[in-house]
Scaffold this active site. Structure first.
Site, mmCIF file in Angstrom:
data_model
loop_
_atom_site.group_PDB
_atom_site.id
_atom_site.type_symbol
_atom_site.label_atom_id
_atom_site.label_comp_id
_atom_site.label_asym_id
_atom_site.label_seq_id
_atom_site.Cartn_x
_atom_site.Cartn_y
_atom_site.Cartn_z
ATOM 1 N N PRO A 1 0.823 -1.216 0.000
ATOM 2 C CA PRO A 1 0.000 0.000 0.000
ATOM 3 C C PRO A 1 0.859 1.268 0.000
ATOM 4 C CG PRO A 1 0.153 -0.889 2.216
ATOM 5 C CD PRO A 1 0.882 -1.859 1.316
ATOM 6 N N GLY A 2 0.440 2.235 -0.787
ATOM 7 C CA GLY A 2 1.091 3.542 -0.761
ATOM 8 C C GLY A 2 0.063 4.577 -0.326
ATOM 9 N N CYS B 1 3.853 29.002 -15.614
ATOM 10 C CA CYS B 1 3.467 29.404 -16.963
ATOM 11 C C CYS B 1 3.024 28.196 -17.779
ATOM 12 C CB CYS B 1 4.585 30.196 -17.621
ATOM 13 S SG CYS B 1 4.645 31.841 -16.893
ATOM 14 N N GLU B 2 1.960 27.640 -17.349
ATOM 15 C CA GLU B 2 1.215 26.551 -17.979
ATOM 16 C C GLU B 2 -0.217 26.778 -17.496
ATOM 17 O OE1 GLU B 2 2.292 23.900 -19.793
ATOM 18 O OE2 GLU B 2 4.426 24.313 -19.578
ATOM 19 N N TYR C 1 -3.475 13.452 -13.499
ATOM 20 C CA TYR C 1 -4.466 12.377 -13.348
ATOM 21 C C TYR C 1 -5.887 12.888 -13.347
ATOM 22 C CZ TYR C 1 -0.532 9.600 -11.447
ATOM 23 O OH TYR C 1 0.640 8.948 -11.260
ATOM 24 N N TYR D 1 1.924 10.962 -3.472
ATOM 25 C CA TYR D 1 2.236 11.461 -4.820
ATOM 26 C C TYR D 1 2.125 12.977 -4.904
ATOM 27 C CZ TYR D 1 1.518 6.500 -5.338
ATOM 28 O OH TYR D 1 1.580 5.149 -5.142
HETATM 29 C C1 LIG Z 1 2.674 2.411 -7.022
HETATM 30 C C2 LIG Z 1 2.736 1.008 -6.595
HETATM 31 C C3 LIG Z 1 2.091 0.585 -5.427
HETATM 32 C C4 LIG Z 1 1.286 1.513 -4.558
HETATM 33 O O1 LIG Z 1 0.065 1.899 -5.129
HETATM 34 P P1 LIG Z 1 -0.968 2.796 -4.278
HETATM 35 O O2 LIG Z 1 -2.108 3.017 -5.181
HETATM 36 O O3 LIG Z 1 -0.274 4.055 -3.894
HETATM 37 O O4 LIG Z 1 -1.331 2.041 -3.056
HETATM 38 C C5 LIG Z 1 2.241 -0.725 -5.069
HETATM 39 N N1 LIG Z 1 2.970 -1.600 -5.822
HETATM 40 C C6 LIG Z 1 3.588 -1.233 -6.950
HETATM 41 C C7 LIG Z 1 4.389 -2.213 -7.715
HETATM 42 C C8 LIG Z 1 3.501 0.079 -7.384
HETATM 43 O O5 LIG Z 1 4.108 0.447 -8.518
#
Ligand SMILES: *Cc1c(COP(=O)(O)O)cnc(C)c1O
Length: 414
Positions: A270-271, A338-339, A312, A366
């Site tokens: 998880p990120g 400047c975009e 996104y 991110y």
């Molecule tokens: C980016 C990524 C994640 C994390 O994704 P999230 O949507 O931020 O949880 C996990 N595994 C891999 C291989 C990734 O590239």
């Protein structure tokens, strides 16, 4: 956690306007307790399985955030050799780190082997080269693409047929030939179907395909189901029901382990789920500009600091924390680059005056890690709030930082 008391906003007792005074804007702030709480919530959501969470550090990679998560028990998911180095520097041991790159050279993979981290290979060419060099000496994980599409913006779907990620689940015969002729041992299977998982059903369908594939790999010690846990960006957003997903995936995984004949570890990466909601981005309104089309708020930041809205089409809620008692008006919030860098069209925000501080929600994931120096702007400072105190964890850049690696040619000097 953002708390409003009267007309003031606080995170864990720290007044946000005071932070802007002290550290200036634009400013990223992170609620450390929220990060640990989200980690723990996920860690507890998969009953009865050997769970390992590998935080995907590309979401937010400040060394202090990495250490906070390491302290909570997390491992690390990395996608470049530089992220591996950041992880080791933060104190993770090599065995806690998985290296899941895409499109990198065999040399970069061999460097990661030297550092002792778990390698995850995502194409057959690299698997062959790896096998020729190392044979059975270093076991690898294979990233498979089950071709399950998880929804969301098409830039963040990785399971579909045109995706550059993973080895197709339909190429397993080819994979087996390479394994047999090189002796490579596969200790894990991996999938990461996209950045947004809407429901347990999608997840489980992809998982079943991996369970079926596992029969061809007798040496597995873990399965890695990537990430894609969704968090709310605006009111009414569908979010992943972690507890329900956890219960269903755990039950399916236990059943799989029984038929496989051994208890494997279940990994996730998880990120966003861990850090998105813990982050806030604070900017100052520089100009209010009435045009024929709308009222623009021009702020002291831009897509160079928070790219997600432009890249996104992501929605970030925006609040006026200087004047929350003002009447709501319709604004378009734009950057100073400047975009055409638009943070949000037609937003209802409490009346904004020049100098007011605006807060962006969901800025933990991110945000800073995708920031750049475009227009020769400095990247923002970062502050961690922990136990009621604000700690500067990254200084704002200076002109010196911008030109550090430039080489001035003598014959062009004035
Ligand atoms: C980016 C990524 C994640 C994390 O994704 P999230 O949507 O931020 O949880 C996990 N595994 C891999 C291989 C990734 O590239």
């Amino acid at each position: 956690m953002l708390v409003r008391e009267g007309n003031d906003f606080f995170v864990r007792g720290v007044r946000l306007l005071d932070l802007c005074e002290q550290f200036d804007t634009p400013l990223y702030i992170y609620d450390g307790h929220s990060i640990v709480d989200q980690y723990n919530r996920l860690a507890q959501a998969f009953p009865g399985v050997k769970l390992k969470l590998k935080y995907a550090c590309k979401a937010l990679n400040n060394v202090n955030i990495l250490r906070l998560l390491r302290g909570a028990g997390s491992g690390l998911d990395t996608v470049s050799i530089q992220e591996v180095h950041l992880g080791l520097r933060a104190g993770f041991t090599p065995d806690q780190i998985i290296f899941t790159p895409n499109g990198v050279s065999i040399d970069e993979i061999l460097s990661a082997v030297d550092l002792g981290v778990q390698i995850n290979i995502d194409n057959i060419s690299i698997l062959e080269q790896f096998g020729h060099r190392l044979g059975s000496r270093v076991p690898v994980c294979l990233r498979l693409n089950p071709h399950i599409v998880a929804g969301g913006n098409k830039n963040i779907q990785t399971g579909h047929i045109d995706s550059k990620f993973g080895i197709s689940i339909h190429q397993l015969r080819h994979v087996q030939r390479v394994l047999q002729s090189t002796g490579v041992v596969v200790n894990g299977l991996h999938m990461h179907t996209g950045s947004d998982i809407l429901d347990a059903g999608v997840f489980l369908r992809a998982a079943e395909l991996l369970f079926d594939a596992a029969a061809q790999f007798p040496d597995l010690t873990f399965m890695d189901f990537g990430s894609g846990f969704k968090v709310a960006y605006k009111e009414g957003d569908v979010v992943t029901n972690i507890e329900q997903l956890g219960a269903e995936v755990s039950a399916a995984f236990q059943e799989f382990c029984e038929s496989y004949g051994r208890e494997l570890e279940l990994w996730f990466e998880p990120g966003k789920f861990i850090v998105s909601e813990a982050g806030y981005f604070l900017v100052r309104a520089n100009v209010i500009k009435h045009t024929t089309a709308t009222v623009f708020i021009g702020v002291d930041s831009g897509q160079n600091h928070l790219l997600r809205p432009m890249f996104y089409d992501a929605y970030h809620e925006i609040l006026n924390i200087s004047y929350p008692q003002g009447i709501e008006r319709i604004y378009t919030v734009v950057g100073n680059i400047c975009e055409t860098d638009t943070f949000g069209w037609d937003r209802r925000i409490n009346e904004v005056n020049e100098g007011d501080i605006l807060l962006f929600k969901n800025a933990g994931a991110y945000g800073f890690t995708m920031s750049s120096n475009y227009n020769a702007r400095f990247r923002p400072a970062e502050v961690l709030i922990w136990e009621g105190q604000a700690h500067l964890i990254r200084k704002r850049e200076t002109l010196e930082d911008l030109v550090r690696n430039e080489v001035e040619l003598d014959f062009l000097r004035p």
